[in-house]
Scaffold this active site. Structure first.
Site, PDB file in Angstrom:
ATOM      1  N   ARG A  40      10.323  12.732  -1.013  1.00  0.00           N
ATOM      2  CA  ARG A  40      11.025  11.408  -0.277  1.00  0.00           C
ATOM      3  C   ARG A  40      12.513  11.715   0.030  1.00  0.00           C
ATOM      4  NH1 ARG A  40      11.078   5.898  -0.587  1.00  0.00           N
ATOM      5  NH2 ARG A  40      13.249   5.276  -0.234  1.00  0.00           N
TER       6      ARG A  40
ATOM      7  N   TYR B   7      14.414  12.967   4.125  1.00  0.00           N
ATOM      8  CA  TYR B   7      14.815  11.929   5.058  1.00  0.00           C
ATOM      9  C   TYR B   7      16.467  11.795   4.940  1.00  0.00           C
ATOM     10  CZ  TYR B   7      15.639   7.658   7.584  1.00  0.00           C
ATOM     11  OH  TYR B   7      16.229   6.601   8.180  1.00  0.00           O
TER      12      TYR B   7
HETATM   13  C1  UGA Z   1      13.085   2.653   4.527  1.00  0.00           C
HETATM   14  C2  UGA Z   1      13.818   3.771   4.978  1.00  0.00           C
HETATM   15  O1  UGA Z   1      13.606   4.979   4.172  1.00  0.00           O
HETATM   16  C3  UGA Z   1      15.284   3.812   5.535  1.00  0.00           C
HETATM   17  O2  UGA Z   1      15.551   4.950   5.912  1.00  0.00           O
HETATM   18  C4  UGA Z   1      15.225   2.643   6.183  1.00  0.00           C
HETATM   19  O3  UGA Z   1      16.806   2.553   6.422  1.00  0.00           O
HETATM   20  C5  UGA Z   1      14.853   1.564   5.333  1.00  0.00           C
HETATM   21  O4  UGA Z   1      13.675   1.594   5.057  1.00  0.00           O
HETATM   22  C6  UGA Z   1      15.316   0.219   6.134  1.00  0.00           C
HETATM   23  O5  UGA Z   1      14.198  -0.541   6.656  1.00  0.00           O
HETATM   24  O6  UGA Z   1      16.458   0.203   6.451  1.00  0.00           O
HETATM   25  P1  UGA Z   1      12.725   1.896   1.955  1.00  0.00           P
HETATM   26  O7  UGA Z   1      13.712   0.393   1.772  1.00  0.00           O
HETATM   27  O8  UGA Z   1      12.283   2.318   0.829  1.00  0.00           O
HETATM   28  O9  UGA Z   1      13.297   2.659   3.165  1.00  0.00           O
HETATM   29  O10 UGA Z   1      11.460   1.084   2.784  1.00  0.00           O
HETATM   30  P2  UGA Z   1      10.003   0.212   2.283  1.00  0.00           P
HETATM   31  O11 UGA Z   1       8.924   1.218   2.899  1.00  0.00           O
HETATM   32  O12 UGA Z   1      10.228  -1.182   3.295  1.00  0.00           O
HETATM   33  O13 UGA Z   1      10.120  -0.037   0.846  1.00  0.00           O
HETATM   34  C7  UGA Z   1      10.848  -0.974   0.269  1.00  0.00           C
HETATM   35  C8  UGA Z   1      10.266  -0.926  -1.258  1.00  0.00           C
HETATM   36  O14 UGA Z   1       9.046  -1.645  -1.197  1.00  0.00           O
HETATM   37  C9  UGA Z   1      10.034   0.322  -1.806  1.00  0.00           C
HETATM   38  O15 UGA Z   1      10.262   0.229  -3.269  1.00  0.00           O
HETATM   39  C10 UGA Z   1       8.536   0.473  -1.648  1.00  0.00           C
HETATM   40  O16 UGA Z   1       7.885   1.404  -2.666  1.00  0.00           O
HETATM   41  C11 UGA Z   1       8.078  -0.867  -1.772  1.00  0.00           C
HETATM   42  N1  UGA Z   1       6.802  -1.118  -1.185  1.00  0.00           N
HETATM   43  C12 UGA Z   1       6.278  -0.759   0.029  1.00  0.00           C
HETATM   44  C13 UGA Z   1       5.754  -1.879  -2.012  1.00  0.00           C
HETATM   45  O17 UGA Z   1       5.878  -2.454  -3.250  1.00  0.00           O
HETATM   46  N2  UGA Z   1       4.519  -2.270  -1.443  1.00  0.00           N
HETATM   47  C14 UGA Z   1       4.198  -1.969  -0.332  1.00  0.00           C
HETATM   48  O18 UGA Z   1       3.086  -2.298   0.348  1.00  0.00           O
HETATM   49  C15 UGA Z   1       5.272  -1.198   0.456  1.00  0.00           C
END
Ligand code: UGA
Length: 363
Positions: free
Chosen positions: A164, A167
């Protein structure tokens, strides 16, 4: 008639212009400024309405094709670097591509900006902070202790096996390259750390206009359209500060308008007032969806929990809390976010329905 060559100071090159942030930035640059814009990307679907604009040139190029990219950088006063692979599902499945696009493939572009004397606006990520020090110390619920500050918060990443962090690690290294180019070659730069920008044209819907796992908003929208449960990774306990793309573009404009204030600075661009757990986000989206799609109330919309390993596969870890201190952006740029989470989500849901499934409104 003799053609005039555009002034370098009036020209901006955006590398990665065809993505979500690039498309919104392009809208604003063409609508509200005098700049000529060169957009480099392999795709142009999200910016198709600008392809015939006289002040915009779309150049279909791979960012790795350095000899071809170079002349565009040399004729630009400002270069905005947005090209990235930034969906978490890719960090564990295409790790080498993630390191290449976000780091090794980007370094020549940064060197080119330094050589050409172009001002660089580099889009990094809030993810560089990694885990929150306060959470690791058992103070994860104390907002003040969790605030992430650009110039003093540590970067805390997991072990190599936890891919993870590939990146975050790639983006950190680029930030260090940019900083060093500033010190050693006089590069004029600004680094932006986005905190979960959201809005229309974000990501893709799996099986409709892309494949794989997009970020959380698109995952939830895709589930709502397909009438499947919204899946909460590890119970949806992690927190994010979702930031309306319009507010984020306002910040970019301030960076362009205030070159001296923004010179060689790093800015958190995020909305701490919009902090929410992912479980709360799911509830809110279901409520807003039901309001826009009257027929949705008739059938059950569910949430279900899933482990990170089952959802993303091995090597996934997560940032538990990403709360930006935006004092520096307020002070130096005169910027603050204005759009609440409810409005940002409602507008994004509406745009999604308009684009993918307008018939749902009539059900
Ligand atoms: C991502 C990227 O890694 C960053 O670089 C980027 O800057 C950031 O998005 C952003 O949009 O600014 P993250 O926030 O982890 O990071 O992206 P998501 O995939 O949107 O996940 C957010 C949270 O939701 C995580 O905890 C993930 O596990 C959770 N999630 C995701 C769910 O619970 N269900 C889903 O269906 C998808």
């Amino acid at each position: 008639m003799q053609q005039t060559v555009p002034d370098k100071n009036d020209t901006i090159t955006i590398v990665g212009c065809g993505g979500f942030i690039g498309s919104h930035l392009l809208d604003r640059l063409l609508e509200a400024t005098h700049y000529r814009v060169i957009g480099i990307d392999l795709v142009s679907g999200k910016i198709s309405r600008h392809l015939n604009n006289d002040r915009f040139s779309f150049v279909k190029l791979d960012m790795h094709d350095i000899p071809s990219v170079k002349p565009y950088i040399e004729r630009s006063g400002i270069v905005i670097l947005l090209a990235a692979l930034c969906n978490p599902s890719l960090y564990t499945t295409r790790t080498l591509d993630v390191i290449d696009v976000n780091c090794t493939g980007t370094i020549p572009l940064i060197n080119m900006c330094a050589e050409a004397g172009a001002r660089l606006v580099y889009f990094s990520t809030s993810e560089v902070y990694g885990r929150t020090a306060a959470s690791l110390a058992g103070r994860g619920d104390d907002a003040e202790s969790c605030l992430l500050r650009e110039d003093c918060s540590p970067f805390i990443l997991g072990p190599v096996e936890a891919q993870r962090w590939s990146y975050a690690c790639a983006k950190q290294l680029i930030e260090r390259v940019v900083f060093a180019c500033g010190q050693e070659h006089g590069l004029n730069y600004t680094i932006v750390r986005p905190f979960n920008f959201i809005g229309p044209r974000m990501d893709f819907l799996p099986g409709i206009d892309g494949e794989g796992i997009p970020r959380v908003l698109a995952c939830f929208l895709s589930a709502l359209i397909a009438r499947k449960p919204l899946r909460l990774v590890d119970g949806g306990r992690n927190r994010r500060c979702f930031t309306w793309i319009g507010d984020a573009i306002d910040a970019c404009m301030k960076i362009l308008e205030r070159p001296e204030a923004a010179r060689n600075q790093i800015f958190n661009i995020g909305n701490p007032s919009n902090e929410t757990t992912i479980a709360e986000l799911a509830d809110r989206m279901i409520r807003l969806w039901r309001r826009q799609v009257p027929g949705a109330s008739a059938h059950g919309i569910a949430v279900e929990e899933i482990s990170a390993r089952d959802f993303y596969g091995p090597g996934y870890e997560d940032s538990d809390r990403r709360l930006p201190d935006i004092g520096k952006a307020e002070r130096l740029l005169g910027w603050e976010p204005k759009t609440g989470l409810e409005t940002a989500l409602d507008t994004t849901i509406k745009a999604c329905i308009d684009l993918y499934c307008p018939a749902l409104r009539k059900e």
